[in-house]
Enzyme design. Structure first.
Site, PDB file in Angstrom:
ATOM      1  N   GLU A 270      13.725 -31.680   6.765  1.00  0.00           N
ATOM      2  CA  GLU A 270      14.085 -32.828   5.942  1.00  0.00           C
ATOM      3  C   GLU A 270      15.763 -33.371   5.934  1.00  0.00           C
ATOM      4  OE1 GLU A 270      13.267 -33.959   1.263  1.00  0.00           O
ATOM      5  OE2 GLU A 270      13.651 -32.020   1.655  1.00  0.00           O
ATOM      6  N   LYS A 326       7.980 -40.736   2.289  1.00  0.00           N
ATOM      7  CA  LYS A 326       7.724 -39.967   1.288  1.00  0.00           C
ATOM      8  C   LYS A 326       6.863 -40.593  -0.046  1.00  0.00           C
ATOM      9  CE  LYS A 326       9.308 -35.988  -1.481  1.00  0.00           C
ATOM     10  NZ  LYS A 326      10.547 -34.865  -1.562  1.00  0.00           N
ATOM     11  N   CYS A 378       8.954 -31.684   1.938  1.00  0.00           N
ATOM     12  CA  CYS A 378       9.254 -31.117   0.873  1.00  0.00           C
ATOM     13  C   CYS A 378       8.378 -30.882  -0.240  1.00  0.00           C
ATOM     14  CB  CYS A 378      10.640 -31.298   0.350  1.00  0.00           C
ATOM     15  SG  CYS A 378      11.663 -30.228  -0.897  1.00  0.00           S
TER      16      CYS A 378
END
Length: 499
Positions: A270, A326, A378
C-alpha cells in the site's frame, strides 16, 4: 450465588474485558474468550437495563482499551501528539466505542430479560447470544464500521474454524457465546430440560466441525499455478512521505524487485510509491514496459488523483490491467470526520494523504496475469461480507497494507489474523504484501504457507493455485446467521407473548 456491590461488578466487567485480548493474536489463547463470555453472562444476571448499560460500558472500556491499544502508537508516534494528549484521544476513542456498542448491547439484553421475567430458565441464553452477534454485525457498518475483535477470530487455528466457509466469522462467534452462556446457565439451573436441549444442540454443532473439515468448497483449476514475489520495502513511516526521500524509496523497491521480474506477479505494498500516480508518468511508463517485457504483472499501491478527488488505489501494470479505488476508508487516517472543526488542531488531524475519497462500489476486479483478482487495501480486509462479495468470480485474493502505523504493537497480528479468516471464508489463496510485515502467503484453509520476518526489507517468493467455486458464505454472506439470531430472539420472547 456470589454477591458483590455494583461498583465491584463494574470493575470485574472491565477486567474481564481486558482479559479478552489474550484470546486474539498474537497470544491466541482461544479458551479465554469462552471464559470471558461466560463471565460477562454471569455478571449481567439480575441487572436492570440501566445497570447493565453501565456494566457493559465498563466491559467495553476494558475490551477495547486493551484490544485496540495500538491506536495510541498511531497518534503519538506517527501523529506527533504529545503522550498525554495521545493517551487522552485514545481513551476518548475507547470510551466512545464502549458507549456506542457494548453499553446498548447489554442494556437491550437485560431489557428483554426483564420483559420475559424468566431469569432461571433458557431464554436469557438465547437473548444473550443473539444480541452479542447482532451487535458484532452492527459494528461492521454503523458509523462506517469498526469490525475488529470479533469473538469468532479466536477460533482461527482450531477445528471449529471449519464452520467459517459456511457461516463466516459471525457464525463462529455465535457458537462460542451460545456454548459459554448455555453451560453457565445450566450449571446454575440444572432442572431446565429445554436448557439442556439447547446445550446438547450447541455441542452437536461444535462436533459437526469435524466432518466439515473434509468438504472442499473450492477446487484448484488444473494446470493453473502462478509464481509471485511480494516485496517488503520496510520504509520508515517517518521518512515515507518526505518528498526528498521519494527517489530512495523507488530505488529500494526497484533493487529488491530486480531478481524477481521473471515471476508471474510482483506485488508492492500500500502506497509503496508515496506520490500521486499522475506525478510520475515516466516512472509508470517504465514499470509498465518492464512488466510487459518480462511477462509480469506488477501490482502496486499509490495515491491517485481524478476529477478533483484523491483515492487510495491499487494499480496493475505490465501484463496486468486496471486500477481499484479503496471503498472502506480509515477514519482520521484516510479522511477526517468533522473536518472543518478538527483540521489543524493537532498534527494527527493533518496526516499525509488523509483526504481520500471513497471508491465506487461497482468497480471491476483487477486483471492480474490474465485472471480476475479480488484486491483489498489494508483495512478493507477486516469486513467479512464486503470481502466475500469482492471475491466472487475471482481466482485468488491480494491484500496490500502498511501496518507501520501500528509500530511493534499487537495491531499487525490482529490484522493478519483477520486476513487469514477472509482466505478461509472464501476458500481462496491470499497474497498479503505489506511495508514492514506481516507479508505472507495464506492457503484456502487460512493456514500460513510462508511468511517473511517483520521490520526488515525482503521478498516473499512463492507459488499459488487459481481456485474456482464458491463457499456458502460467499453466496449468502452473514444473512443466514443474522436470520438465525432473530429466530433466537423470537423464540426467547415467546413466553412473554403468550402471557
Amino acid at each position: 450465588m456470589i454477591r458483590f456491590t455494583p461498583r465491584v461488578g463494574h470493575l470485574l466487567a472491565g477486567l474481564v474485558g481486558a482479559c479478552a485480548t489474550l484470546a486474539f493474536s498474537p497470544f491466541d489463547l482461544w479458551p479465554v474468550f469462552l471464559l470471558v463470555s461466560a463471565a460477562v453472562f454471569w455478571l449481567m444476571h439480575g441487572l436492570s437495563p440501566k445497570q447493565a448499560a453501565w456494566r457493559g460500558w465498563c466491559f467495553g472500556v476494558g475490551f477495547y482499551g486493551a484490544g485496540v491499544s495500538w491506536v495510541y502508537i498511531s497518534i503519538h508516534n506517527f501523529g506527533s501528539a504529545p503522550a498525554p494528549l495521545a493517551f487522552a484521544f485514545t481513551a476518548l476513542f475507547v470510551m466512545a466505542l464502549a458507549l456506542v456498542f457494548t453499553a446498548p448491547q447489554f442494556a437491550l439484553y437485560r431489557w428483554l430479560c426483564r420483559r420475559i421475567n424468566r431469569e432461571n430458565s433458557w431464554p436469557p441464553v438465547l437473548l444473550f447470544s443473539a444480541t452479542w452477534v447482532l451487535f458484532e454485525w452492527i459494528r461492521s457498518w454503523f458509523l462506517t464500521g469498526f469490525p475488529w475483535l470479533y469473538g469468532g477470530y479466536t477460533l482461527m487455528d482450531t477445528p471449529l474454524a471449519s464452520w467459517a466457509p459456511v457461516t463466516g466469522v459471525l457464525g463462529l462467534s455465535l457458537l462460542l457465546v451460545l456454548f459459554a452462556s448455555g453451560l453457565t446457565q445450566y450449571l446454575r439451573y440444572r432442572h431446565d430440560r429445554t436448557l439442556l436441549a439447547i446445550l446438547i444442540g450447541t455441542v452437536a454443532l461444535l462436533l459437526l466441525s469435524v466432518p466439515l473439515q473434509i468438504i472442499q468448497w473450492t477446487q484448484p483449476v488444473k494446470g493453473q499455478t502462478l509464481s509471485f514475489a511480494a516485496v517488503q520495502g520496510n520504509i520508515s513511516q517517518d521518512l515515507k512521505w518526505k518528498p526528498g526521500h521519494l527517489d530512495d524509496t523507488i530505488e529500494t523497491y526497484l533493487k529488491l524487485t530486480q531478481p524477481f521480474w521473471n515471476r508471474d506477479i510482483v506485488i508492492w505494498p500500500e502506497n509503496a510509491i508515496p506520490t500521486l500516480y499522475q506525478n510520475v508518468p515516466a516512472l509508470m511508463d517504465q514499470l509498465d514496459a518492464k512488466g510487459k517485457e518480462a511477462h509480469t504483472s506488477l501490482v502496486l499501491g499509490m495515491p491517485w488523483y481524478e476529477n478533483d478527488r484523491f483515492y487510495n488505489s491499487i494499480i496493475s501494470l505490465g501484463t496486468g490491467d486496471g486500477h481499484y479505488f479503496k471503498q472502506k476508508l480509515v477514519p482520521f487516517g484516510e479522511y477526517v470526520p468533522f473536518e472543518s472543526v478538527l483540521r489543524g488542531l493537532i498534527a494527527f488531524f493533518d496526516l499525509p494523504m488523509s483526504s481520500f475519497s471513497l471508491g465506487s462500489d461497482n468497480q471491476p476486479p483487477l486483471q492480474i496475469a490474465g485472471h480476475p483478482v479480488a484486491a483489498y487495501i489494508c483495512y478493507e480486509v477486516v469486513y467479512p461480507d464486503f470481502a466475500a462479495a469482492l471475491a466472487r468470480d475471482t481466482g485468488f485474493l491480494i491484500t496490500i497494507s502498511n501496518d507501520t502505523w501500528f509500530g511493534t504493537s499487537i495491531g499487525p497480528f490482529q490484522h493478519f489474523q483477520m486476513a487469514r479468516m477472509r482466505a478461509l471464508e472464501t476458500g481462496r489463496y491470499m497474497i498479503r504484501g505489506t511495508n514492514d510485515g506481516i507479508s505472507a502467503l495464506i492457503d484456502k484453509k487460512g493456514n500460513v504457507v510462508n511468511q517473511i520476518a517483520q521490520y526488515q526489507a525482503g521478498v516473499l517468493d512463492g507459488e499459488l493455485p487459481i481456485m474456482t467455486g464458491d463457499t456458502p458464505f460467499m453466496r449468502f454472506g452473514s444473512w443466514p446467521v443474522l436470520a438465525f439470531c432473530l429466530l433466537l430472539l423470537l423464540a426467547s420472547l415467546q413466553p412473554w407473548r403468550s402471557r
